[in-house]
Scaffold this motif. Structure first.
Motif, mmCIF file in Angstrom:
data_model
loop_
_atom_site.group_PDB
_atom_site.id
_atom_site.type_symbol
_atom_site.label_atom_id
_atom_site.label_comp_id
_atom_site.label_asym_id
_atom_site.label_seq_id
_atom_site.Cartn_x
_atom_site.Cartn_y
_atom_site.Cartn_z
ATOM 1 N N MET A 69 1.181 -12.012 0.287
ATOM 2 C CA MET A 69 1.570 -10.649 0.169
ATOM 3 C C MET A 69 0.919 -9.563 1.379
ATOM 4 N N HIS A 70 -0.058 -10.984 2.122
ATOM 5 C CA HIS A 70 -0.772 -10.790 3.140
ATOM 6 C C HIS A 70 -0.267 -10.902 4.163
ATOM 7 N N SER A 71 1.078 -11.750 4.326
ATOM 8 C CA SER A 71 2.183 -12.053 5.437
ATOM 9 C C SER A 71 3.348 -12.738 4.777
ATOM 10 N N PRO A 72 4.258 -10.919 4.337
ATOM 11 C CA PRO A 72 5.274 -11.211 4.348
ATOM 12 C C PRO A 72 6.465 -11.981 5.136
ATOM 13 N N SER A 73 7.213 -13.055 4.930
ATOM 14 C CA SER A 73 7.796 -13.189 5.366
ATOM 15 C C SER A 73 9.568 -13.063 5.422
ATOM 16 N N GLU A 74 10.563 -12.928 6.058
ATOM 17 C CA GLU A 74 11.936 -12.979 5.199
ATOM 18 C C GLU A 74 12.167 -13.694 4.048
ATOM 19 N N ASP A 75 11.849 -14.425 4.069
ATOM 20 C CA ASP A 75 12.272 -15.530 2.701
ATOM 21 C C ASP A 75 11.341 -14.867 1.511
ATOM 22 N N HIS A 76 10.990 -14.572 1.604
ATOM 23 C CA HIS A 76 9.747 -13.461 0.339
ATOM 24 C C HIS A 76 10.605 -12.259 0.431
ATOM 25 N N MET A 77 11.171 -11.675 1.043
ATOM 26 C CA MET A 77 12.296 -10.442 1.108
ATOM 27 C C MET A 77 13.448 -10.852 0.664
ATOM 28 N N CYS A 78 13.723 -12.014 0.568
ATOM 29 C CA CYS A 78 15.294 -12.470 0.227
ATOM 30 C C CYS A 78 14.666 -12.949 -1.261
ATOM 31 N N VAL A 79 13.173 -12.921 -2.228
ATOM 32 C CA VAL A 79 12.890 -13.684 -3.310
ATOM 33 C C VAL A 79 13.196 -11.897 -4.037
ATOM 34 N N VAL A 80 12.367 -11.514 -3.308
ATOM 35 C CA VAL A 80 12.630 -10.281 -3.852
ATOM 36 C C VAL A 80 13.948 -9.642 -4.347
ATOM 37 N N MET A 81 14.914 -9.365 -2.788
ATOM 38 C CA MET A 81 16.210 -8.879 -3.703
ATOM 39 C C MET A 81 17.137 -9.917 -4.456
ATOM 40 N N ARG A 82 16.631 -11.571 -4.499
ATOM 41 C CA ARG A 82 17.564 -12.248 -5.657
ATOM 42 C C ARG A 82 17.145 -11.565 -7.168
ATOM 43 N N ILE A 83 15.233 -11.604 -7.146
ATOM 44 C CA ILE A 83 14.876 -10.464 -8.227
ATOM 45 C C ILE A 83 15.303 -9.511 -8.858
ATOM 46 N N LEU A 84 15.124 -8.323 -7.770
ATOM 47 C CA LEU A 84 15.957 -6.919 -7.823
ATOM 48 C C LEU A 84 17.593 -6.602 -8.347
#
Length: 166
Positions: free
Chosen positions: A1-16
Motif C-alpha cells: 500500500m505504501h509503494s504500489p506498482s504496476e504488478d499490484h494493479m494487475c493483481v487488483v484487476m485480476r481479482i476484480l
C-alpha cells in the motif's frame, strides 16, 4: 500500500475480474450439530528460516493462535469444542518437531514457538494430523494452481453459487 506498482494493479484487476464473473459465489454454512474447529496451515518462503520445516512449524504456531482465538470466541458464545482441534499440515517434519522435543535441538530458529505449541499439544487442545498436499486447501489461497485444483478446492471449502439451479 505504501509503494504500489504496476504488478499490484494487475493483481487488483485480476481479482476484480474474478469477482465480476462470480457474483453468486459465497460460503454456505450449514448446521451439523457440532462445534468442531479445524484449520489448515501451510507456509511459504516469506518466513525467514533455514528450512521448510522451520517455516511450516512457524506457520503451525500461528495457526494454533488463530484456532485458540476461535475456541475462546465459541466458548464466549456458549459453544465450546469438546475435542482437540485439528490443524492439518502437509509437512511431516514440522509435525515431528511438534511431537518430539528432541527434534527442536535441530531447529534453533523456532525456540519462541517451541513451548507454546508443545503445551497446547500436551494439553490435548490441538492435534496435528498429516494431510497430503493434494488435499491441502490453503494452496488455493497461497499459490497459482490449475483450474481443476482451484474448482476442486472451492467445493471442499464449501463455496457455492447461490444462482445455480438446485
Amino acid at each position: 500500500m505504501h509503494s504500489p506498482s504496476e504488478d499490484h494493479m494487475c493483481v487488483v484487476m485480476r481479482i476484480l475480474r474474478y469477482l465480476k464473473v462470480t457474483p453468486g459465489k459465497g460460503l454456505m454454512f450449514c448446521k451439523y450439530g457440532h462445534t468442531d474447529v479445524e484449520g489448515y496451515t501451510n507456509a511459504d518462503w516469506a518466513v525467514v528460516s533455514r528450512s521448510s520445516a522451520e517455516a511450516e512449524y512457524h506457520g503451525m504456531a500461528q495457526g494454533v493462535c488463530e484456532l485458540l482465538w476461535l475456541r475462546r470466541f465459541l466458548r464466549d458464545l456458549g459453544f465450546g469444542p469438546q475435542k482437540p482441534m485439528n490443524l492439518y499440515c502437509d509437512n511431516k517434519a514440522a509435525i515431528a518437531i511438534a511431537h518430539n522435543p528432541v527434534q527442536h535441538d535441530r531447529t534453533k530458529h523456532v525456540e519462541v514457538d517451541r513451548y507454546f505449541v508443545k503445551e497446547k499439544l500436551d494439553a490435548e487442545i490441538i492435534s496435528f494430523p498429516f494431510i497430503s498436499s493434494e488435499y491441502q486447501l490453503t494452496d488455493v489461497l497461497m499459490k497459482a494452481v490449475s483450474t481443476m485444483v482451484f474448482l476442486n478446492s472451492l467445493d471442499k471449502l464449501g463455496m457455492c453459487d447461490i444462482f445455480a439451479p438446485i
